[in-house]
Design a protein around this motif. Structure first.
Motif, PDB file in Angstrom:
ATOM      1  N   VAL A  11       0.982  41.221   9.739  1.00 20.07           N
ATOM      2  CA  VAL A  11       1.981  41.540  10.569  1.00 20.07           C
ATOM      3  C   VAL A  11       3.079  40.382  11.121  1.00 20.07           C
ATOM      4  CG1 VAL A  11       4.348  42.938  11.205  1.00 20.07           C
ATOM      5  CG2 VAL A  11       2.536  43.489   9.829  1.00 20.07           C
ATOM      6  N   VAL A  12       4.190  39.493  10.633  1.00 19.64           N
ATOM      7  CA  VAL A  12       4.470  38.521  11.636  1.00 19.64           C
ATOM      8  C   VAL A  12       5.483  39.143  13.238  1.00 19.64           C
ATOM      9  CG1 VAL A  12       5.122  36.037  12.307  1.00 19.64           C
ATOM     10  CG2 VAL A  12       3.415  36.552  10.595  1.00 19.64           C
ATOM     11  N   ASP A  40       6.948  53.812  17.802  1.00 19.23           N
ATOM     12  CA  ASP A  40       6.814  54.027  16.498  1.00 19.23           C
ATOM     13  C   ASP A  40       6.214  53.007  16.215  1.00 19.23           C
ATOM     14  OD1 ASP A  40       7.756  56.574  16.882  1.00 19.23           O
ATOM     15  OD2 ASP A  40      10.167  56.055  16.275  1.00 19.23           O
ATOM     16  N   LEU A  41       6.931  51.773  15.681  1.00 21.86           N
ATOM     17  CA  LEU A  41       6.541  50.416  15.085  1.00 21.86           C
ATOM     18  C   LEU A  41       5.169  50.334  15.154  1.00 21.86           C
ATOM     19  CD1 LEU A  41       6.581  48.590  13.147  1.00 21.86           C
ATOM     20  CD2 LEU A  41       8.147  47.222  14.807  1.00 21.86           C
ATOM     21  N   GLY A  42       4.280  49.973  17.192  1.00 20.62           N
ATOM     22  CA  GLY A  42       3.108  49.805  17.092  1.00 20.62           C
ATOM     23  C   GLY A  42       1.973  50.856  16.707  1.00 20.62           C
ATOM     24  N   GLU A  43       2.835  52.523  16.791  1.00 24.64           N
ATOM     25  CA  GLU A  43       1.317  53.151  16.566  1.00 24.64           C
ATOM     26  C   GLU A  43       1.105  53.059  14.703  1.00 24.64           C
ATOM     27  OE1 GLU A  43      -0.130  55.485  17.943  1.00 24.64           O
ATOM     28  OE2 GLU A  43       0.805  56.276  19.779  1.00 24.64           O
ATOM     29  N   LEU A  44       2.508  52.429  13.930  1.00 25.45           N
ATOM     30  CA  LEU A  44       2.612  52.528  12.960  1.00 25.45           C
ATOM     31  C   LEU A  44       1.116  51.387  12.145  1.00 25.45           C
ATOM     32  CD1 LEU A  44       3.294  52.620   9.286  1.00 25.45           C
ATOM     33  CD2 LEU A  44       4.745  50.952  10.376  1.00 25.45           C
ATOM     34  N   LEU A  45       0.998  50.013  13.587  1.00 29.09           N
ATOM     35  CA  LEU A  45       1.029  48.905  13.463  1.00 29.09           C
ATOM     36  C   LEU A  45      -0.909  49.366  13.308  1.00 29.09           C
ATOM     37  CD1 LEU A  45       2.973  46.304  15.077  1.00 29.09           C
ATOM     38  CD2 LEU A  45       2.478  46.547  12.706  1.00 29.09           C
ATOM     39  N   ARG A  46      -1.000  50.167  14.577  1.00 30.30           N
ATOM     40  CA  ARG A  46      -2.445  50.240  14.775  1.00 30.30           C
ATOM     41  C   ARG A  46      -2.880  51.386  13.223  1.00 30.30           C
ATOM     42  NH1 ARG A  46      -5.702  50.188  19.640  1.00 30.30           N
ATOM     43  NH2 ARG A  46      -4.153  48.143  19.666  1.00 30.30           N
ATOM     44  N   LYS A  47      -2.323  52.035  13.035  1.00 27.82           N
ATOM     45  CA  LYS A  47      -2.464  53.284  11.856  1.00 27.82           C
ATOM     46  C   LYS A  47      -3.499  52.665  11.206  1.00 27.82           C
ATOM     47  CE  LYS A  47      -0.837  57.315   9.262  1.00 27.82           C
ATOM     48  NZ  LYS A  47       0.080  58.177   8.765  1.00 27.82           N
ATOM     49  N   ASN A  48      -2.928  51.378  10.801  1.00 26.41           N
ATOM     50  CA  ASN A  48      -3.073  50.375   9.765  1.00 26.41           C
ATOM     51  C   ASN A  48      -4.127  49.425   9.929  1.00 26.41           C
ATOM     52  OD1 ASN A  48      -1.536  51.704   7.005  1.00 26.41           O
ATOM     53  ND2 ASN A  48      -0.298  51.390   8.625  1.00 26.41           N
ATOM     54  N   ASN A  49      -4.797  49.696  10.939  1.00 23.44           N
ATOM     55  CA  ASN A  49      -5.714  48.577  12.137  1.00 23.44           C
ATOM     56  C   ASN A  49      -5.000  47.298  11.266  1.00 23.44           C
ATOM     57  OD1 ASN A  49      -7.910  47.308  12.685  1.00 23.44           O
ATOM     58  ND2 ASN A  49      -8.417  46.960  10.944  1.00 23.44           N
ATOM     59  N   ALA A  50      -3.213  47.024  11.500  1.00 19.85           N
ATOM     60  CA  ALA A  50      -2.962  45.257  11.783  1.00 19.85           C
ATOM     61  C   ALA A  50      -2.855  44.267  11.926  1.00 19.85           C
ATOM     62  CB  ALA A  50      -1.105  45.907  10.725  1.00 19.85           C
ATOM     63  N   THR A  51      -3.617  43.051  11.755  1.00 20.18           N
ATOM     64  CA  THR A  51      -3.228  41.779  12.624  1.00 20.18           C
ATOM     65  C   THR A  51      -1.489  41.457  13.127  1.00 20.18           C
ATOM     66  OG1 THR A  51      -5.596  41.490  11.489  1.00 20.18           O
ATOM     67  CG2 THR A  51      -3.786  39.420  12.062  1.00 20.18           C
ATOM     68  N   VAL A  52      -1.903  41.326  13.267  1.00 22.54           N
ATOM     69  CA  VAL A  52       0.145  41.006  14.869  1.00 22.54           C
ATOM     70  C   VAL A  52      -0.247  39.422  14.672  1.00 22.54           C
ATOM     71  CG1 VAL A  52       1.545  42.007  15.367  1.00 22.54           C
ATOM     72  CG2 VAL A  52       0.096  43.667  14.873  1.00 22.54           C
ATOM     73  N   LEU A  53       1.066  38.693  14.215  1.00 26.53           N
ATOM     74  CA  LEU A  53       0.072  37.502  15.156  1.00 26.53           C
ATOM     75  C   LEU A  53       2.177  36.941  15.353  1.00 26.53           C
ATOM     76  CD1 LEU A  53       0.388  34.077  14.915  1.00 26.53           C
ATOM     77  CD2 LEU A  53       0.305  34.297  12.760  1.00 26.53           C
ATOM     78  N   ILE A  54       1.894  35.891  16.080  1.00 27.92           N
ATOM     79  CA  ILE A  54       3.665  35.811  16.769  1.00 27.92           C
ATOM     80  C   ILE A  54       3.215  34.192  16.442  1.00 27.92           C
ATOM     81  CG2 ILE A  54       5.263  35.623  18.737  1.00 27.92           C
ATOM     82  CD1 ILE A  54       4.035  37.735  19.933  1.00 27.92           C
ATOM     83  N   THR A  55       4.834  33.231  16.139  1.00 29.30           N
ATOM     84  CA  THR A  55       3.965  32.040  15.627  1.00 29.30           C
ATOM     85  C   THR A  55       4.228  31.184  16.517  1.00 29.30           C
ATOM     86  OG1 THR A  55       5.879  31.612  14.861  1.00 29.30           O
ATOM     87  CG2 THR A  55       4.281  32.250  12.990  1.00 29.30           C
ATOM     88  N   SER A  56       3.853  30.052  16.948  1.00 28.30           N
ATOM     89  CA  SER A  56       4.492  29.246  17.845  1.00 28.30           C
ATOM     90  C   SER A  56       5.856  28.944  18.375  1.00 28.30           C
ATOM     91  CB  SER A  56       3.743  27.418  17.801  1.00 28.30           C
ATOM     92  OG  SER A  56       4.464  26.699  16.143  1.00 28.30           O
ATOM     93  N   ILE A  57       6.519  29.335  17.487  1.00 26.77           N
ATOM     94  CA  ILE A  57       8.286  28.754  17.804  1.00 26.77           C
ATOM     95  C   ILE A  57       9.044  30.301  18.017  1.00 26.77           C
ATOM     96  CG2 ILE A  57       8.493  27.060  16.505  1.00 26.77           C
ATOM     97  CD1 ILE A  57       8.818  28.551  13.870  1.00 26.77           C
ATOM     98  N   GLY A  58       7.908  31.637  17.971  1.00 28.80           N
ATOM     99  CA  GLY A  58       8.114  32.926  18.009  1.00 28.80           C
ATOM    100  C   GLY A  58       8.127  33.596  19.483  1.00 28.80           C
ATOM    101  N   ARG A  59       9.073  34.688  19.412  1.00 21.84           N
ATOM    102  CA  ARG A  59       8.576  34.574  20.821  1.00 21.84           C
ATOM    103  C   ARG A  59       9.350  36.734  20.513  1.00 21.84           C
ATOM    104  NH1 ARG A  59      13.327  35.331  26.261  1.00 21.84           N
ATOM    105  NH2 ARG A  59      11.178  34.227  27.507  1.00 21.84           N
ATOM    106  N   CYS A  60       8.381  37.378  20.987  1.00 24.39           N
ATOM    107  CA  CYS A  60       8.566  38.814  20.588  1.00 24.39           C
ATOM    108  C   CYS A  60       8.885  39.558  22.291  1.00 24.39           C
ATOM    109  CB  CYS A  60       7.196  39.151  20.646  1.00 24.39           C
ATOM    110  SG  CYS A  60       7.108  41.221  19.889  1.00 24.39           S
ATOM    111  N   SER A  61      10.127  40.082  22.697  1.00 22.75           N
ATOM    112  CA  SER A  61      10.282  40.395  23.449  1.00 22.75           C
ATOM    113  C   SER A  61      10.387  42.533  23.734  1.00 22.75           C
ATOM    114  CB  SER A  61      12.249  40.110  24.015  1.00 22.75           C
ATOM    115  OG  SER A  61      11.519  38.874  24.185  1.00 22.75           O
ATOM    116  N   SER A  62      10.983  43.076  24.507  1.00 20.34           N
ATOM    117  CA  SER A  62      11.575  44.388  24.732  1.00 20.34           C
ATOM    118  C   SER A  62      10.605  45.428  24.489  1.00 20.34           C
ATOM    119  CB  SER A  62      12.738  44.333  24.911  1.00 20.34           C
ATOM    120  OG  SER A  62      13.255  45.110  25.140  1.00 20.34           O
ATOM    121  N   SER A  63      10.825  45.639  23.669  1.00 21.91           N
ATOM    122  CA  SER A  63      10.651  46.661  22.139  1.00 21.91           C
ATOM    123  C   SER A  63       9.633  46.376  21.306  1.00 21.91           C
ATOM    124  CB  SER A  63      11.003  47.961  22.015  1.00 21.91           C
ATOM    125  OG  SER A  63      12.187  46.991  20.730  1.00 21.91           O
TER     126      SER A  63
END
Length: 245
Positions: free
Chosen positions: A111-112, A125-148
């Motif tokens: 999941v990017v 809620d989204l974080g718990e869903l990602l952990r439940k499914n053991n998802a690999t999470v990525l922020i790309t070189s041009i991305g920003r992930c803020s706050s929630s």
């Protein structure tokens, strides 16, 4: 992004690729990708794209079967109840896809994230869903992930940031319903912030989670915060080091 996808696929398809690929040249003309948008979901300012990538080495699909492809999710826009529900539905689709090229073992998902945030509860809620499914999470070189979004990022079973990517954390707040539209940040004694501390410690570890919480709570802003890059995130166990098989 290309490097991460190839590394992920290497962990499941080593028998299909020459040993020299264990230390590959990422610009090697022998490796190519064929990308396709399976679906593009738009809800208000949320965009969630279900992508398909066919990894090719010397023109041959490196998945177990030539009709398989690596399916993944790109989320851009506001973190909301919509984002969590849509990602949940897409994960179900990917798991049930007859042509999926999963990783070895548990079938890790990718999941990017690229988002300026949303509501804290939806980040949980989204974080718990990602952990439940053991998802690999990525922020790309041009991305920003803020706050929630940064809160949700912590839920990844594996968390990666490309050079140039950023995470932004700030204290949870509520907006005053007056003409000034000022914000009021929650205190560390509020039940919602206590939940944030426990969540950070659960997703990272007790020591680094507590440090992250303290730094997060020291920034009271709706647009600014504690901004870290990929190397800082790795040092603090917020992001993983390079993928190894």
């Amino acid at each position: 992004m290309k490097k991460l996808l190839l590394l992920l696929l290497l962990s499941s398809s080593l028998s299909a690729i020459a040993d020299s690929l264990l230390t590959p040249n990422w610009n090697n003309p022998k490796y190519k990708e064929e990308n396709e948008i399976i679906s593009e979901i738009k809800i208000n300012d949320l965009i969630v794209i279900h992508m398909s990538t066919v990894p090719l080495w010397e023109g041959k699909n490196v998945c177990d079967s030539p009709n398989q492809a690596f399916e993944w999710i790109l989320l851009s826009g506001r973190i909301s109840p919509d984002s969590t529900y849509v990602v949940k539905k897409l994960i179900e689709q990917i798991k049930n896809s007859p042509t999926k090229c999963f990783l070895k073992g548990e079938g890790r998902l990718l999941v990017v994230l690229n988002s300026e945030g949303g509501y804290l509860a939806d980040g949980f809620d989204l974080g718990e869903l990602l952990r439940k499914n053991n998802a690999t999470v990525l922020i790309t070189s041009i991305g920003r992930c803020s706050s929630s979004c940064a809160t949700a990022f912590l839920g990844g079973g594996s968390r990666f940031m490309e050079p140039g990517a950023e995470l932004l954390f700030h204290a949870p707040y509520i907006e005053r319903k007056d003409l000034n539209k000022e914000i009021v940040c929650l205190s560390s004694h509020d039940e919602r912030t206590k939940k944030l501390l426990k969540y950070m410690q659960k997703m990272i570890n007790k020591e680094d989670g507590e440090f992250l919480f303290k730094r997060t709570m020291s920034f009271c802003s709706s647009s600014d915060g504690w901004v870290i890059n990929d190397d800082a995130a790795k040092l603090l166990n917020i992001a993983n080091q390079e993928i190894v098989d």
